[in-house]
Design a protein around this motif. Structure first.
Motif, PDB file in Angstrom:
ATOM      1  N   UNK A 261     132.738  69.438  61.538  1.00 24.95           N
ATOM      2  CA  UNK A 261     132.042  68.258  62.064  1.00 24.95           C
ATOM      3  C   UNK A 261     132.964  67.050  62.102  1.00 24.95           C
ATOM      4  N   UNK A 262     132.606  66.117  62.980  1.00 24.97           N
ATOM      5  CA  UNK A 262     133.365  64.879  63.110  1.00 24.97           C
ATOM      6  C   UNK A 262     132.476  63.727  62.635  1.00 24.97           C
ATOM      7  N   UNK A 263     133.032  62.885  61.772  1.00 24.57           N
ATOM      8  CA  UNK A 263     132.293  61.756  61.189  1.00 24.57           C
ATOM      9  C   UNK A 263     132.977  60.463  61.650  1.00 24.57           C
ATOM     10  N   UNK A 264     132.183  59.515  62.136  1.00 23.58           N
ATOM     11  CA  UNK A 264     132.764  58.266  62.646  1.00 23.58           C
ATOM     12  C   UNK A 264     133.139  57.316  61.501  1.00 23.58           C
ATOM     13  N   UNK A 265     133.937  56.307  61.817  1.00 19.71           N
ATOM     14  CA  UNK A 265     134.272  55.283  60.818  1.00 19.71           C
ATOM     15  C   UNK A 265     133.017  54.567  60.324  1.00 19.71           C
ATOM     16  N   UNK A 266     132.080  54.349  61.232  1.00 17.33           N
ATOM     17  CA  UNK A 266     130.844  53.680  60.848  1.00 17.33           C
ATOM     18  C   UNK A 266     130.088  54.505  59.802  1.00 17.33           C
TER      19      UNK A 266
END
Ligand SMILES: *Cc1c(COP(=O)(O)O)cnc(C)c1O
Length: 431
Positions: A329-334
């Motif tokens: 999975x990819x997690x955003x900076x936010x």
């Protein structure tokens, strides 16, 4: 143990040859010919075994007769001479803290192991070995520290001026001795390009042996299995879901390797930041490298993860098998910042941005699978990243072990991103 190249064009190598060469000529990666299975006794005794015994049992078959058993045991003991606590954060998530080593990041394990292997292999050589590393922060400190004071080895570190954190810079520039630190007027990519050019420079290599100590070297990759077993030693209950903050995918690939050797794991999660080549690959089946983008978890800003081929190799390139054992999975900076704040508020635990990516990926997964429990690898101490203070709104307490860093004098050589400047320094240091 013999190692083959994942591109299958270069000849097989022993452990020693694979360590000294780093990468096969065909630009593949070295991969073990067979993956050892650990015995039932090993797992039955795990809770009573010491960390050095576990390390020795895990790595022994991979090293084979490249290093005598007694010396290998000492190398293992020196490599893991700090703690690897598994700390509960919430009811269903624990953190395996990999930041209790000298440079407060998991890379200490691979760097310490590799430095001692190289030292052993350099005993029968008269010329010096130069270890040349380009770093965006964490790698350089771990490698410099791992090789500090190792006889017959000179370390040259290249880092981009003003682009590493305060603690990282101190770790890079205050050792002295056999460590030379070059502060480059340029970017990390400039540093890497110069280092690659020097290592590929056949004329230069005739005069001095230069190696890169980067994360594709088997002596850095394989020992990262150790702490997955230390996690299990401290774990109670059904096999855990393990979430690994991933950039070059070396750390995760070593966990998957440990799993094939018998480590019970429910599932792995490859937790990535906005650099989502692997999560995209899981969705589309197509592997499309891209230029990296900058994020809060900057040690994971990788657009073409070098160790991912090893994971494909472990699963025989079978995407169905891969997906059964692994999610990505990819997690955003936010989301990363939000997770750091909520974990601090709810559980009074300060995550670093890399650990926060892993935590978010795992908690999202466990929401859908509430009967399971899991752990994250907390790969670095939050004090290493200047962003943490602003995100959680308070200063991170400095661990005692690095307090003295702040009174050490920074020593570095500033250079322009020009090859001749680097070459001159390398030749000078080889004397
Ligand atoms: C290097 C690094 C990672 C990424 O590890 P890979 O083995 O490259 O996937 C994650 N977190 C931190 C703090 C790191 O330094």
């Amino acid at each position: 143990m013999q190692y083959f190249s994942t591109n299958r064009k270069s000849p097989h190598a022993t452990f020693k040859e694979a360590v000294l060469r780093g990468q096969p000529d065909d630009k593949g990666l070295y991969f073990p010919e067979s993956i050892p299975k650990l015995s039932n006794e090993f797992f039955a005794d795990l809770h009573e075994s010491s960390n050095e015994e576990i390390a020795y049992d895990v790595i022994g078959p991979y090293v084979g007769d490249s290093i005598p058993n007694e010396r290998l045991f000492e190398i293992c003991a020196e490599t893991v001479s700090f703690s690897f606590p598994l700390v509960a954060i919430s009811e269903n998530i624990a953190a395996l803290e990999l930041f209790h080593g000298p440079t407060l990041a998991f890379k200490d394990v691979g760097a310490r192991f590799m430095s001692r292997c190289l030292q052993h292999f350099s005993l029968d050589r008269s010329e010096k070995t130069i270890v040349l590393v380009a770093t965006s922060g964490d790698t350089g400190g771990a490698v410099a520290n791992g090789f500090f004071g190792v006889e017959g080895v000179e370390v040259v570190i290249l880092y981009p001026k003003d682009k590493v954190s305060k603690v990282q810079e101190l770790q890079l520039t205050t050792l002295g001795g056999n460590v030379t630190t070059l502060e480059l007027h340029g970017t990390f990519d400039d540093c890497q390009a110069l280092a690659k050019r020097a290592i590929a420079d056949a004329d230069l290599q005739k005069e001095v042996f230069i190696t890169s100590a980067n994360s594709i070297n088997v002596a850095r990759w394989l020992p990262q299995q150790f702490y997955y077993f230390y996690a299990l030693k401290q774990w109670q209950g059904e096999p855990p879901v393990i979430s690994v903050p991933s950039g070059n995918f070396g750390n995760l690939a070593s966990g998957v390797l440990a799993n094939i050797s018998g480590l019970p794991v429910a599932r792995f999660i490859a937790a990535c930041n906005a650099n989502d080549v692997v999560p995209q690959f899981f969705e589309s089946g197509e592997y499309k490298p891209k230029a990296s983008v900058s994020t809060l978890s900057n040690a994971m800003d990788v657009g073409d993860p070098s160790n991912f081929v090893r994971i494909l190799e472990i699963f025989d390139q079978n995407l169905t098998d891969l997906k059964t054992n692994l999610g990505a999975v990819s997690i955003s900076d936010e989301q990363t910042a939000e997770t750091m704040r909520s974990v601090k508020n709810d559980f009074d635990y300060v995550l670093d941005p890399h650990g926060a990516v892993a935590f978010r990926a795992l908690s999202d997964y466990l929401e859908k699978e509430p009967s399971q429990k899991g752990l994250i690898l907390e790969t670095a101490h939050p004090v290493k990243f200047d962003s943490v203070k602003d995100i959680i709104g308070e200063q991170v307490a400095v661990p005692d072990s690095i307090k003295n860093l702040f009174s050490c004098e920074k020593v570095s050589i500033e250079i322009e991103p020009e090859y001749e400047a680097l070459k001159e320094i390398l030749l000078e240091r080889s004397k």
